[in-house]
Design an enzyme around this catalytic site. Structure first.
Site, PDB file in Angstrom:
ATOM      1  N   VAL A  50     -25.714  60.081  -7.533  1.00 27.68           N
ATOM      2  CA  VAL A  50     -26.514  58.927  -7.136  1.00 27.68           C
ATOM      3  C   VAL A  50     -26.601  58.859  -5.607  1.00 27.68           C
ATOM      4  O   VAL A  50     -25.608  59.021  -4.907  1.00 27.68           O
ATOM      5  CB  VAL A  50     -25.894  57.633  -7.702  1.00 27.68           C
ATOM      6  CG1 VAL A  50     -26.496  56.404  -7.040  1.00 27.68           C
ATOM      7  CG2 VAL A  50     -26.110  57.565  -9.212  1.00 27.68           C
ATOM      8  N   VAL A  92     -19.243  59.776  -7.076  1.00 30.45           N
ATOM      9  CA  VAL A  92     -20.149  60.774  -6.501  1.00 30.45           C
ATOM     10  C   VAL A  92     -21.036  61.411  -7.566  1.00 30.45           C
ATOM     11  O   VAL A  92     -21.750  62.374  -7.287  1.00 30.45           O
ATOM     12  CB  VAL A  92     -19.379  61.871  -5.722  1.00 30.45           C
ATOM     13  CG1 VAL A  92     -18.619  61.269  -4.569  1.00 30.45           C
ATOM     14  CG2 VAL A  92     -18.458  62.657  -6.643  1.00 30.45           C
ATOM     15  N   GLU A  93     -20.993  60.862  -8.766  1.00 26.56           N
ATOM     16  CA  GLU A  93     -21.896  61.339  -9.816  1.00 26.56           C
ATOM     17  C   GLU A  93     -22.809  60.191 -10.250  1.00 26.56           C
ATOM     18  O   GLU A  93     -23.723  59.828  -9.533  1.00 26.56           O
ATOM     19  CB  GLU A  93     -21.095  61.939 -10.971  1.00 26.56           C
ATOM     20  CG  GLU A  93     -20.340  63.209 -10.541  1.00 26.56           C
ATOM     21  CD  GLU A  93     -19.632  63.892 -11.684  1.00 26.56           C
ATOM     22  OE1 GLU A  93     -20.289  64.233 -12.685  1.00 26.56           O
ATOM     23  OE2 GLU A  93     -18.402  64.097 -11.578  1.00 26.56           O
ATOM     24  N   MET A  94     -22.533  59.554 -11.374  1.00 25.20           N
ATOM     25  CA  MET A  94     -23.405  58.472 -11.833  1.00 25.20           C
ATOM     26  C   MET A  94     -23.045  57.122 -11.228  1.00 25.20           C
ATOM     27  O   MET A  94     -23.856  56.193 -11.233  1.00 25.20           O
ATOM     28  CB  MET A  94     -23.387  58.404 -13.358  1.00 25.20           C
ATOM     29  CG  MET A  94     -24.035  59.618 -14.013  1.00 25.20           C
ATOM     30  SD  MET A  94     -23.993  59.510 -15.808  1.00 25.20           S
ATOM     31  CE  MET A  94     -25.037  60.900 -16.245  1.00 25.20           C
TER      32      MET A  94
END
Length: 286
Positions: A50, A92-94
Site C-alpha cells: 500500500v 508494508v503489504e496490505m
C-alpha cells in the site's frame, strides 16, 4: 497432487484472493503480488505494498504452496490459513486488519449471503483465511513433462536427461527433493561460503531467515528451501531476488551451497531439466 475441497468455498476464496478490499486503501489484492497467469509471483525482487512501500523480501509463488512444510521464506506460518492473515496485517503489504476488512465486506450483500451459506458465524477473519486457503490448495501445477516421463508417457531429450543426472550427482537433490522438488525442509543460505559477505550489500532483517521466528543464533540465514516446480519461469531468484537468470542462480547455488564451480555446459543442461518441471494449471499461462 491435489486436494478435495468444497467448490463453493473455493469459489469464495478465489473471489477473496482477487479482492482489493483486503487492503487498507482498496488498492491491492493477494493476486497483486501473486499473479496466477505468470507463475504465482510478480517476478520482482521486492513487491510494493500500500502506498508503494517496498517489502523486504521476494514474494514466493503461491502455486504448489500447499505442499510446503510451512509458509513464508522463514516458515513463520504453519498453514495456508495462518499465512493468509499475514499480508493483510503487514504494514508494508496490505496494511489493514480483520475488523477493517470485515466492515467493508459486510456492506456487500452478496458477500454476506455467501459467507452465511458456508459458515454459521458469517464473515470473520478466520473464515476469510479458510476460504483463501481453500482456493490456494487448488493452485497445483500438474502434468509436467518430467512427471509424464516418470510415468512412461513422455520422452525427454538427452540434454534434459543429462541435466537430471547432473542435478542428482552435484547434490542439488539433497535439498530440492520430494513431490514439490523442495519446500519440505530448511537450509542455510551460504552453507559452503559467505553468500552475504560476497553479495556486498547491507544485511537486512529478511536475510536472517528463521532467526526472526525462533531468536536462535543457529537459525540466522536459515530459510525454507523453495520448490523448483516453477523455477524456470519465476525469476528473479532467492529470498532477496538478487539473481535475475536461472543460469546464474545455479552457478551461485553450486558455489555457496555445494562448494562447487559448475561449468557452463552443465548449467545449461540443468536449466533444460528444470524446464521439464513446469506443469500446467488453467490460470497459468507460461
Amino acid at each position: 497432487m491435489s486436494f478435495e475441497v468444497d467448490p463453493k468455498l473455493v469459489a469464495l476464496g478465489d473471489q477473496l484472493f482477487h479482492d482489493r478490499r483486503l487492503s487498507r486503501d482498496n488498492s491491492l489484492s493477494c493476486a497483486s503480488c501473486h499473479l496466477l497467469s505468470t507463475g504465482g509471483t510478480d517476478r520482482k525482487p521486492r513487491s510494493a505494498g500500500v502506498g508503494g512501500v517496498l517489502g523486504g523480501i521476494k514474494a514466493p509463488t503461491v502455486y504448489n504452496s500447499s505442499f510446503n512444510l510451512a509458509q513464508f521464506w522463514d516458515g513463520r506460518a504453519e498453514s495456508l490459513e495462518i499465512q493468509a492473515a499475514g499480508p493483510v496485517h503487514n504494514p508494508v503489504e496490505m496494511n489493514s486488519s480483520w475488523p477493517e476488512v470485515i466492515s467493508k465486506l459486510s456492506q456487500d450483500a452478496s458477500m454476506v449471503e455467501v459467507f452465511g451459506q458456508l459458515f454459521s458465524d458469517g464473515i470473520t477473519g478466520e473464515n476469510i483465511a479458510i476460504a483463501i486457503a481453500a482456493f490456494e490448495k487448488t493452485l497445483v501445477t500438474e502434468g509436467s513433462r518430467f512427471d509424464r516421463w516418470l510415468s512412461g508417457e513422455q520422452t525427454l531429450s538427452e540434454r534434459e536427461l543429462r541435466g537430471y543426472r547432473l542435478f542428482k550427482s552435484y547434490g542439488c537433490i539433497s535439498c530440492h527433493q520430494g513431490a514439490n522438488v523442495g519446500g519440505n525442509l530448511y537450509a542455510y543460505m551460504g552453507a559452503k561460503g559467505d553468500y552475504f559477505k560476497d553479495r556486498n550489500t547491507e544485511i537486512t532483517e529478511a536475510d536472517y531467515g528463521r532467526y526472526n521466528v525462533t531468536g536462535e543464533e543457529d537459525d540466522k540465514h536459515y530459510f525454507k528451501v523453495p520448490s523448483l516446480r516453477l523455477a524456470a519461469v519465476n525469476s528473479p531468484y532467492f529470498h532477496d531476488g538478487s539473481v535475475s537468470t536461472l543460469d546464474e542462480a545455479i552457478r551461485v547455488m553450486g558455489r555457496y551451497q555445494l562448494g562447487r564451480e559448475i561449468p557452463d555446459e552443465d548449467i545449461r543442461d540443468i536449466v533444460a531439466f528444470l524446464h521439464t518441471l513446469v506443469g500446467k494449471h488453467s490460470r497459468f499461462k507460461p
